[in-house]
Design a protein around this motif. Structure first.
Motif, short mmCIF file in Angstrom:
data_model
loop_
_atom_site.label_atom_id
_atom_site.label_comp_id
_atom_site.label_asym_id
_atom_site.label_seq_id
_atom_site.Cartn_x
_atom_site.Cartn_y
_atom_site.Cartn_z
N ARG A 184 11.08 2.88 5.10
CA ARG A 184 11.74 3.87 4.25
C ARG A 184 12.10 3.28 2.89
O ARG A 184 12.09 4.00 1.88
N ALA A 185 12.38 1.98 2.84
CA ALA A 185 12.78 1.35 1.58
C ALA A 185 11.67 1.38 0.54
O ALA A 185 11.94 1.34 -0.66
N VAL A 186 10.40 1.43 0.97
CA VAL A 186 9.29 1.50 0.02
C VAL A 186 8.76 2.92 -0.13
O VAL A 186 7.71 3.13 -0.75
N GLY A 187 9.49 3.90 0.42
CA GLY A 187 9.17 5.29 0.18
C GLY A 187 8.34 5.98 1.23
O GLY A 187 7.88 7.12 1.01
N VAL A 188 8.12 5.34 2.38
CA VAL A 188 7.34 5.97 3.45
C VAL A 188 7.99 7.28 3.87
O VAL A 188 9.20 7.34 4.14
N ASP A 189 7.19 8.35 3.94
CA ASP A 189 7.71 9.67 4.30
C ASP A 189 7.97 9.80 5.79
O ASP A 189 8.96 10.40 6.20
N ALA A 233 0.82 -1.21 0.00
CA ALA A 233 0.00 0.00 0.00
C ALA A 233 0.86 1.26 0.00
O ALA A 233 0.54 2.24 -0.68
N ALA A 234 1.94 1.23 0.74
CA ALA A 234 2.83 2.40 0.76
C ALA A 234 3.44 2.64 -0.61
O ALA A 234 3.49 3.78 -1.10
N ALA A 235 3.88 1.57 -1.27
CA ALA A 235 4.49 1.72 -2.59
C ALA A 235 3.47 2.25 -3.60
O ALA A 235 3.78 3.16 -4.40
N ILE A 236 2.25 1.73 -3.56
CA ILE A 236 1.22 2.18 -4.50
C ILE A 236 0.82 3.62 -4.21
O ILE A 236 0.64 4.43 -5.12
N ALA A 237 0.68 3.95 -2.93
CA ALA A 237 0.29 5.32 -2.55
C ALA A 237 1.35 6.33 -2.96
O ALA A 237 1.03 7.44 -3.41
N LYS A 238 2.62 5.98 -2.81
CA LYS A 238 3.69 6.90 -3.22
C LYS A 238 3.67 7.08 -4.74
O LYS A 238 3.89 8.19 -5.24
N GLU A 239 3.41 6.01 -5.47
CA GLU A 239 3.31 6.10 -6.93
C GLU A 239 2.16 7.03 -7.32
O GLU A 239 2.24 7.75 -8.30
N LEU A 240 1.11 7.01 -6.50
CA LEU A 240 -0.04 7.86 -6.74
C LEU A 240 0.24 9.33 -6.42
O LEU A 240 -0.42 10.23 -6.94
N GLY A 241 1.23 9.58 -5.58
CA GLY A 241 1.57 10.95 -5.20
C GLY A 241 1.06 11.37 -3.85
O GLY A 241 0.90 12.56 -3.56
N ALA A 242 0.81 10.39 -2.97
CA ALA A 242 0.36 10.69 -1.61
C ALA A 242 1.56 10.82 -0.67
O ALA A 242 2.65 10.33 -0.95
N THR A 243 1.32 11.50 0.45
CA THR A 243 2.28 11.53 1.56
C THR A 243 1.91 10.40 2.50
O THR A 243 0.74 10.27 2.90
N VAL A 244 2.88 9.55 2.86
CA VAL A 244 2.57 8.33 3.60
C VAL A 244 3.22 8.36 4.99
O VAL A 244 4.43 8.55 5.12
#
Length: 340
Positions: free
Chosen positions: A200-205, A175-186
């Motif tokens: 952090r490896a999957v882009g969690v802010d 979900a974090a990876a998909i949400a970051k691809e969508l342009g959300a802050t996670v």
């Protein structure tokens, strides 16, 4: 009548599979020889290349599943491989790469812990990729659950802020990876400080260490509350998760990693004014083929990190994979890769 076509890959009458003959411990998982499944009308036979191992399959093996499971049963609620046999009317062709999941797989009919599986054509998702089977095999169920939760459950939009409660689970990481691809802050939680790097490896802010109550920490990061929250821990923390969300924001209840699916003496007034509470429990049809294809391409391009855990080779390793799932000490989605 549609003609049935096949690759001939299942010319022999038998195959190897993992069979649970009775509920029990790991010794209930028996690698044995069984007949190759013959597809019913409107079904497709798939030569399995890889499959993910899930908590629900552990509960099926133990006899603790909520679903109506009969034994003996070949478990496995998801799998990826190539079409071996299909009716022309299904629109699928032999040799085509496909994924399948859920819809009674491994519960009401035999699942993917086998060299071949037969499933309804409606729950088959075609795709094309050069990614290894060990990666693709990890994705169907967790990506479907994550994608459905973010879209159907939350309606997450670009630019919004998302909280994932239970972020180091495979669905949470997806979900974090998909949400970051969508342009959300996670914002995403973990109970272990050692797992912050996985987030952090999957882009969690904003990773947050969860001590059972995270509302105050989340409100420091998002003073007005987050736009959306994905609840994967369960009923034991739902009230706290609800307090993290802004007015007219939404909480989607998708999982119960802590084991509590219900709240004793639940009152609707535990929901803060104006906060919306929904739930998600999906199926293969909730992950459209074009969306799955986009996700595969995003992984190939390096825009999404697939949370693949340990890769186990061969059906004999299913027991080890389920043991690791029960222990909960191996990050990422465990995958069993079958030999050609």
């Amino acid at each position: 009548m549609d003609k049935r076509t096949a690759t001939g890959g299942a010319a022999s009458a038998t195959m190897r599979a993992v069979v649970v003959t009775r509920p029990g411990g790991l010794d209930a998982l028996q690698v044995t020889t069984v007949p190759v499944p013959e597809p019913r009308p409107g079904w497709v036979r798939i030569r399995v290349k890889a499959f993910g191992v899930n908590e629900s399959e552990v509960t099926t093996r133990k006899g603790e599943s909520d679903a109506d499971v009969t034994y003996p049963r070949v478990p496995g609620i998801e799998g990826v491989g190539i079409v071996d046999q299909a009716e022309q009317k299904t629109g699928l062709r032999p040799g085509q790469q496909v994924a399948t999941m859920m819809g009674g797989m491994g519960r009401s009919f035999d699942g993917a812990y086998a060299q071949y599986v037969a499933v309804p054509a409606a729950q088959v998702i075609p795709f094309e990729t050069e990614l290894p089977w060990s990666v693709v095999g990890a994705l169907p169920e967790m990506f479907q659950t994550a994608y459905g939760s973010l879209t159907t459950g939350l309606g997450l939009l670009t630019g919004q802020t998302l909280l994932i409660r239970g972020g180091t689970s495979t669905v949470g990481l997806s979900a974090a990876a998909i949400a970051k691809e969508l342009g959300a802050t996670v914002i995403s939680t973990t109970r272990s400080p050692d797992r912050v790097s996985d987030l952090r490896a999957v882009g969690v802010d904003h990773p947050v260490v969860d001590d059972g109550a995270v509302a105050d920490q989340v409100r420091e990061l998002a003073p007005d509350g987050v736009d959306a929250a994905l609840e994967l821990v369960g009923g034991s923390v739902l009230a706290d998760t609800l307090r993290t969300v802004r007015r007219h924001g939404t909480v989607c209840f998708t999982g119960a990693l802590a084991g509590q699916w219900t709240i004793p003496d639940f009152s609707p007034f535990m929901i803060p004014n104006g906060v919306r509470l929904t739930a998600y429990g999906g199926a293969a049809t909730d992950l459209p083929a074009p969306v799955f294809q986009q996700q595969l391409q995003a992984i190939a391009d390096g825009r999404i990190t697939a949370p693949v855990g340990h890769v186990y080779r061969g059906l004999e390793q299913v027991g080890a994979a389920q043991a690791d799932v029960e222990a909960g000490t191996t990050p990422g989605k465990p995958v069993v890769l079958l030999d050609d």
